[in-house]
Design a protein around this motif. Sequence first.
Motif, PDB file in Angstrom:
ATOM      1  N   ALA A 230       4.875  47.093   3.051  1.00 17.92           N
ATOM      2  CA  ALA A 230       5.552  47.374   4.323  1.00 17.92           C
ATOM      3  C   ALA A 230       4.529  47.590   5.441  1.00 17.92           C
ATOM      4  CB  ALA A 230       6.441  48.606   4.174  1.00 17.92           C
ATOM      5  N   GLU A 231       3.458  48.307   5.146  1.00 19.73           N
ATOM      6  CA  GLU A 231       2.425  48.527   6.154  1.00 19.73           C
ATOM      7  C   GLU A 231       1.754  47.210   6.557  1.00 19.73           C
ATOM      8  OE1 GLU A 231      -1.737  51.090   6.784  1.00 19.73           O
ATOM      9  OE2 GLU A 231      -0.746  51.052   4.828  1.00 19.73           O
ATOM     10  N   LEU A 232       1.468  46.383   5.567  1.00 14.36           N
ATOM     11  CA  LEU A 232       0.835  45.089   5.836  1.00 14.36           C
ATOM     12  C   LEU A 232       1.734  44.211   6.698  1.00 14.36           C
ATOM     13  CD1 LEU A 232      -1.324  42.921   5.406  1.00 14.36           C
ATOM     14  CD2 LEU A 232      -0.261  42.424   3.171  1.00 14.36           C
ATOM     15  N   LEU A 233       3.003  44.130   6.359  1.00  7.46           N
ATOM     16  CA  LEU A 233       3.912  43.284   7.140  1.00  7.46           C
ATOM     17  C   LEU A 233       4.158  43.869   8.523  1.00  7.46           C
ATOM     18  CD1 LEU A 233       6.451  42.116   4.415  1.00  7.46           C
ATOM     19  CD2 LEU A 233       4.366  41.002   5.244  1.00  7.46           C
ATOM     20  N   GLY A 234       4.044  45.190   8.652  1.00  4.14           N
ATOM     21  CA  GLY A 234       4.092  45.778   9.989  1.00  4.14           C
ATOM     22  C   GLY A 234       2.948  45.277  10.855  1.00  4.14           C
ATOM     23  N   ALA A 235       1.755  45.134  10.252  1.00  2.00           N
ATOM     24  CA  ALA A 235       0.612  44.595  10.989  1.00  2.00           C
ATOM     25  C   ALA A 235       0.837  43.135  11.366  1.00  2.00           C
ATOM     26  CB  ALA A 235      -0.658  44.734  10.154  1.00  2.00           C
ATOM     27  N   VAL A 236       1.526  42.395  10.498  1.00  2.28           N
ATOM     28  CA  VAL A 236       1.840  40.993  10.819  1.00  2.28           C
ATOM     29  C   VAL A 236       2.811  40.929  11.999  1.00  2.28           C
ATOM     30  CG1 VAL A 236       2.943  38.892   9.939  1.00  2.28           C
ATOM     31  CG2 VAL A 236       1.389  40.204   8.470  1.00  2.28           C
ATOM     32  N   ARG A 237       3.809  41.791  12.015  1.00  2.00           N
ATOM     33  CA  ARG A 237       4.768  41.812  13.131  1.00  2.00           C
ATOM     34  C   ARG A 237       4.063  42.124  14.444  1.00  2.00           C
ATOM     35  NH1 ARG A 237       7.555  44.809   9.102  1.00  2.00           N
ATOM     36  NH2 ARG A 237       9.188  43.542   8.102  1.00  2.00           N
ATOM     37  N   GLU A 238       3.062  42.986  14.405  1.00  2.00           N
ATOM     38  CA  GLU A 238       2.314  43.295  15.625  1.00  2.00           C
ATOM     39  C   GLU A 238       1.574  42.070  16.139  1.00  2.00           C
ATOM     40  OE1 GLU A 238      -0.274  46.493  14.606  1.00  2.00           O
ATOM     41  OE2 GLU A 238       1.333  48.000  14.550  1.00  2.00           O
ATOM     42  N   ARG A 239       1.139  41.214  15.226  1.00  2.00           N
ATOM     43  CA  ARG A 239       0.424  40.000  15.620  1.00  2.00           C
ATOM     44  C   ARG A 239       1.372  38.899  16.070  1.00  2.00           C
ATOM     45  NH1 ARG A 239      -2.670  42.884  12.505  1.00  2.00           N
ATOM     46  NH2 ARG A 239      -4.939  42.571  12.360  1.00  2.00           N
ATOM     47  N   CYS A 240       2.606  38.947  15.626  1.00  2.00           N
ATOM     48  CA  CYS A 240       3.584  37.895  15.934  1.00  2.00           C
ATOM     49  C   CYS A 240       4.875  38.520  16.455  1.00  2.00           C
ATOM     50  CB  CYS A 240       3.875  37.055  14.698  1.00  2.00           C
ATOM     51  SG  CYS A 240       2.453  36.242  13.983  1.00  2.00           S
ATOM     52  N   PRO A 241       4.842  39.081  17.640  1.00  2.00           N
ATOM     53  CA  PRO A 241       6.059  39.702  18.177  1.00  2.00           C
ATOM     54  C   PRO A 241       7.194  38.679  18.245  1.00  2.00           C
ATOM     55  CG  PRO A 241       4.149  40.263  19.518  1.00  2.00           C
ATOM     56  CD  PRO A 241       3.699  39.186  18.572  1.00  2.00           C
ATOM     57  N   GLY A 242       8.351  39.090  17.803  1.00  2.00           N
ATOM     58  CA  GLY A 242       9.505  38.199  17.843  1.00  2.00           C
ATOM     59  C   GLY A 242       9.721  37.411  16.567  1.00  2.00           C
ATOM     60  N   LEU A 243       8.726  37.382  15.674  1.00  2.00           N
ATOM     61  CA  LEU A 243       8.903  36.664  14.415  1.00  2.00           C
ATOM     62  C   LEU A 243       9.583  37.581  13.401  1.00  2.00           C
ATOM     63  CD1 LEU A 243       8.337  34.270  12.476  1.00  2.00           C
ATOM     64  CD2 LEU A 243       6.150  35.400  11.930  1.00  2.00           C
ATOM     65  N   PRO A 244      10.757  37.216  12.907  1.00  2.17           N
ATOM     66  CA  PRO A 244      11.388  38.028  11.852  1.00  2.17           C
ATOM     67  C   PRO A 244      10.570  37.932  10.565  1.00  2.17           C
ATOM     68  CG  PRO A 244      12.979  36.551  12.916  1.00  2.17           C
ATOM     69  CD  PRO A 244      11.618  36.096  13.339  1.00  2.17           C
ATOM     70  N   VAL A 245      10.147  39.070  10.053  1.00  2.87           N
ATOM     71  CA  VAL A 245       9.337  39.125   8.837  1.00  2.87           C
ATOM     72  C   VAL A 245      10.059  39.989   7.813  1.00  2.87           C
ATOM     73  CG1 VAL A 245       7.116  39.774   7.843  1.00  2.87           C
ATOM     74  CG2 VAL A 245       7.206  38.869  10.176  1.00  2.87           C
ATOM     75  N   HIS A 246      10.367  39.403   6.659  1.00  3.49           N
ATOM     76  CA  HIS A 246      11.133  40.096   5.631  1.00  3.49           C
ATOM     77  C   HIS A 246      10.298  40.224   4.367  1.00  3.49           C
ATOM     78  CE1 HIS A 246      14.822  39.422   8.021  1.00  3.49           C
ATOM     79  NE2 HIS A 246      14.281  38.240   8.280  1.00  3.49           N
ATOM     80  N   ALA A 247      10.350  41.388   3.745  1.00  2.00           N
ATOM     81  CA  ALA A 247       9.667  41.603   2.472  1.00  2.00           C
ATOM     82  C   ALA A 247      10.613  41.314   1.317  1.00  2.00           C
ATOM     83  CB  ALA A 247       9.171  43.043   2.381  1.00  2.00           C
ATOM     84  N   SER A 248      10.048  40.794   0.218  1.00  2.00           N
ATOM     85  CA  SER A 248      10.807  40.624  -1.017  1.00  2.00           C
ATOM     86  C   SER A 248       9.844  40.773  -2.183  1.00  2.00           C
ATOM     87  CB  SER A 248      11.505  39.256  -1.050  1.00  2.00           C
ATOM     88  OG  SER A 248      10.552  38.210  -1.118  1.00  2.00           O
TER      89      SER A 248
END
Length: 242
Positions: free
Chosen positions: A18-36
């Motif tokens: 979750a922390e890692l994907l949070g960092a990805v969202r910061e780099r790509c604002p507006g991109l929906p990022v889902h964990a599975s």
Amino acid sequence: MVAVAHGSRDPRAAATVAELLGAVRERCPGLPVHASFLDHGPPAPDRVLDGLARDGAEDTVVLPLLLTAAYHSKTDIPGVLNRVRHPRLRLRTAGTLGPHPLLMDALERRLAEAGAEPGDPDTAVVLVSAGSSDASANATIARLAREWRPRGWWDVVPAYASATAPGPAEAVTALLDAGAPRVAVASYFLAPGYFADKVRNAALAAGAAAVSPVLGAAPEVADLIVRRYDEALVASCAATAV
């Protein structure tokens, strides 16, 4: 983007993803990022993809949060995708995170945090991965170790937490017996869990001076996820053009 992690019973693993994907969202604002997760906890990748299809999504990138191409990327993820039956949902599959030079940079970042300065000529490094029944995945780790040696370390050798030899304790002992002034262990794991803990305990007991934390949400890993996402889009566009 639907990121697919291995999954673990250890709650630290899901929190790290979750922390890692949070960092990805910061780099790509507006991109929906889902964990599975493939195992040990929800949501499963096919459930996430089913939900996206019901919400009207027509295009998504499935991105394996895996450090080498082995059974999970070659068998498990394709099997999951084969269960997704939504003709309007176009799936693009990204490559595994590793191998990539950014991961080596992240490993050196984590080693520095553990007190092993990058390229220290008095420090030998044991590069430890989970190990695999897939011989090509283990060979990839051995190749990464060879490629890492020229960065200045006393030596760099591979080791594996399971499935094949040498184990981390064996590798640490061999380097110390060969005269290495100091041995540090580089943990080639994305998230904490059983293997990372096992490696740390075994390596320290064998005389390692330092064991790095897992890669986790290192900036280089977040950057690499974005790169793999972009590569999947480019490859899909090129295939469509042909």
